[in-house]
Design a protein around this motif. Structure first.
Motif, PDB file in Angstrom:
ATOM      1  N   GLY A   1       1.011  -1.346   0.234  1.00  0.00           N
ATOM      2  CA  GLY A   1       0.008   0.490   0.310  1.00  0.00           C
ATOM      3  C   GLY A   1       0.715   1.212   0.360  1.00  0.00           C
ATOM      4  O   GLY A   1       0.805   2.140  -0.233  1.00  0.00           O
ATOM      5  N   ALA A   2       1.853   1.341   0.978  1.00  0.00           N
ATOM      6  CA  ALA A   2       3.062   2.057   0.415  1.00  0.00           C
ATOM      7  C   ALA A   2       3.443   2.185  -0.421  1.00  0.00           C
ATOM      8  O   ALA A   2       3.764   4.113  -0.527  1.00  0.00           O
ATOM      9  N   LEU A   3       4.439   1.216  -1.081  1.00  0.00           N
ATOM     10  CA  LEU A   3       4.928   1.711  -2.363  1.00  0.00           C
ATOM     11  C   LEU A   3       3.282   2.288  -3.008  1.00  0.00           C
ATOM     12  O   LEU A   3       4.232   2.434  -4.507  1.00  0.00           O
ATOM     13  N   ASN A   4       1.861   1.693  -3.046  1.00  0.00           N
ATOM     14  CA  ASN A   4       1.784   2.012  -4.327  1.00  0.00           C
ATOM     15  C   ASN A   4       1.085   3.458  -4.345  1.00  0.00           C
ATOM     16  O   ASN A   4       0.859   4.380  -4.940  1.00  0.00           O
ATOM     17  N   VAL A   5       0.684   4.260  -2.915  1.00  0.00           N
ATOM     18  CA  VAL A   5       1.171   5.290  -2.832  1.00  0.00           C
ATOM     19  C   VAL A   5       1.834   5.934  -3.367  1.00  0.00           C
ATOM     20  O   VAL A   5       1.998   7.684  -3.694  1.00  0.00           O
ATOM     21  N   ALA A   6       2.994   5.980  -3.101  1.00  0.00           N
ATOM     22  CA  ALA A   6       4.719   6.380  -3.344  1.00  0.00           C
ATOM     23  C   ALA A   6       4.527   6.097  -4.704  1.00  0.00           C
ATOM     24  O   ALA A   6       4.961   7.383  -5.710  1.00  0.00           O
ATOM     25  N   ASP A   7       4.357   5.243  -5.195  1.00  0.00           N
ATOM     26  CA  ASP A   7       4.613   5.607  -6.800  1.00  0.00           C
ATOM     27  C   ASP A   7       3.219   6.520  -7.643  1.00  0.00           C
ATOM     28  O   ASP A   7       3.594   6.780  -9.069  1.00  0.00           O
TER      29      ASP A   7
ATOM     30  N   SER B   1       2.853  10.662   2.409  1.00  0.00           N
ATOM     31  CA  SER B   1       2.057   9.614   3.954  1.00  0.00           C
ATOM     32  C   SER B   1       1.757   8.900   3.280  1.00  0.00           C
ATOM     33  O   SER B   1       0.281   8.838   2.728  1.00  0.00           O
ATOM     34  N   LEU B   2       2.197   7.590   4.592  1.00  0.00           N
ATOM     35  CA  LEU B   2       1.107   7.333   4.831  1.00  0.00           C
ATOM     36  C   LEU B   2       1.180   6.248   6.059  1.00  0.00           C
ATOM     37  O   LEU B   2       1.854   6.717   6.980  1.00  0.00           O
ATOM     38  N   ASN B   3      -0.151   6.693   7.255  1.00  0.00           N
ATOM     39  CA  ASN B   3      -0.217   6.399   8.773  1.00  0.00           C
ATOM     40  C   ASN B   3       0.582   7.643   8.876  1.00  0.00           C
ATOM     41  O   ASN B   3       1.023   7.083   9.773  1.00  0.00           O
ATOM     42  N   GLU B   4       0.946   8.886   8.634  1.00  0.00           N
ATOM     43  CA  GLU B   4       1.802   9.758   9.164  1.00  0.00           C
ATOM     44  C   GLU B   4       3.016   9.343   8.747  1.00  0.00           C
ATOM     45  O   GLU B   4       3.618  10.031   9.921  1.00  0.00           O
TER      46      GLU B   4
ATOM     47  N   GLY C   1      12.576  11.670   1.711  1.00  0.00           N
ATOM     48  CA  GLY C   1      14.039  11.605   1.686  1.00  0.00           C
ATOM     49  C   GLY C   1      13.993  10.515   3.796  1.00  0.00           C
ATOM     50  O   GLY C   1      14.798  10.071   3.868  1.00  0.00           O
ATOM     51  N   SER C   2      12.984  10.819   4.076  1.00  0.00           N
ATOM     52  CA  SER C   2      13.366  10.323   6.043  1.00  0.00           C
ATOM     53  C   SER C   2      13.157   8.558   6.047  1.00  0.00           C
ATOM     54  O   SER C   2      13.090   8.424   6.569  1.00  0.00           O
ATOM     55  N   MET C   3      12.279   8.171   4.621  1.00  0.00           N
ATOM     56  CA  MET C   3      12.148   6.869   4.842  1.00  0.00           C
ATOM     57  C   MET C   3      12.859   6.313   3.430  1.00  0.00           C
ATOM     58  O   MET C   3      13.065   5.220   3.341  1.00  0.00           O
ATOM     59  N   ALA C   4      14.525   6.616   3.591  1.00  0.00           N
ATOM     60  CA  ALA C   4      15.439   5.853   3.114  1.00  0.00           C
ATOM     61  C   ALA C   4      15.602   4.472   3.371  1.00  0.00           C
ATOM     62  O   ALA C   4      16.487   4.071   2.376  1.00  0.00           O
TER      63      ALA C   4
END
Length: 253
Positions: free
Chosen positions: A58-64, A116-119, A125-128
């Motif tokens: 889900g997070a990757l889909n949001v980012a993409d 973001s997802l779940n804040e 760059g903070s989720m490297a």
């Protein structure tokens, strides 16, 4: 004593049938209970690991999706930059182009800072080095989320009015975003395989634990009916014996 033992057997038989379990307490099968609980721990770990994999997808889909928007912005910036390079474009025309480019750059920066997802910010760059606990023991895989800020893309100072800008900067940013989306796609495929494996492994664990813990219901019901008939027979024989004893006592009175 035999009657008490028989009654206990009937009670245990009914308790097993009502629960559907061959092992209700350690008394039933101490080793089987220990093995079943160990398998349940593995089963729960696989199930939660699959849930974590789904959340990662889900997070990757949001980012993409957000990076798709960034790519649209970059393509539009490139179009405007090429138009500004036309010899028929005046300095005021280039200012108009730059005004729109600035708006597009703000859109890119906003996506990078707010997606973001779940804040958890995904593209600043903070989720490297995002860890996903997809294995039963809490280990798993690490995914480097993209950094799509203007600074990371190298276009924070891109200005078509300066006269010395280069399309290479935009082309490089486009290539970077394409690479980011490719990496996210590969990670998504990997997580989908992990989720499918965890789901299948969970079912196998459930099946294996069931063979250890669950009751053979047809056999148990058959045995229970047999016990009921034997109990009824014992009660009849006991009643008959009591009647005979009573008749003998009356003869001696």
């Amino acid at each position: 004593m035999n009657t008490i033992s028989a009654n206990n057997g009937i009670f245990n038989s009914y308790s097993h049938i009502s629960s559907g379990k061959r092992i209700n307490t350690a008394v039933d099968d101490a080793a089987g209970l220990a093995i079943g609980q160990k398998m349940q721990k593995q089963e729960n770990g696989l199930r939660v690991g699959g849930q974590n994999a789904q959340e990662g997808i889900g997070a990757l889909n949001v980012a993409d999706g957000a990076l798709g928007g960034v790519m649209d912005y970059l393509q539009r910036i490139r179009d405007l930059a090429v138009r500004s390079m036309n010899g028929l474009s005046s300095s005021s025309d280039r200012s108009y182009y730059q005004n729109e480019i600035n708006q597009l750059k703000e859109g890119i920066q906003s996506m990078a800072k707010t997606t973001s997802l779940n804040e958890q910010k995904l593209l600043d760059g903070s989720m490297a080095d995002m860890h996903l606990a997809t294995n039963p023991d809490g280990s798993g895989m690490r995914i480097g989320m993209a950094n799509s800020t203007l600074e990371a893309l190298g276009i924070a100072d891109f200005d078509v009015t300066s006269g010395n800008f280069s399309l290479d900067d935009i082309d490089s940013a486009i290539e970077m975003v394409s690479g980011m989306r490719g990496n996210l796609g590969a990670s998504t495929n990997r997580l989908e395989h992990t989720y499918n494996y965890n789901t299948a492994a969970t079912l196998e664990q459930v099946s294996s634990r069931s063979r250890i813990e669950d009751l053979d219901m047809p056999k148990a019901i058959s045995d229970q009916k047999k016990e009921d008939l034997l109990s009824e027979y014992r009660n009849l024989m006991l009643k008959k014996q009591m009647q005979q004893d009573s008749m003998v006592l009356r003869l001696f009175q």
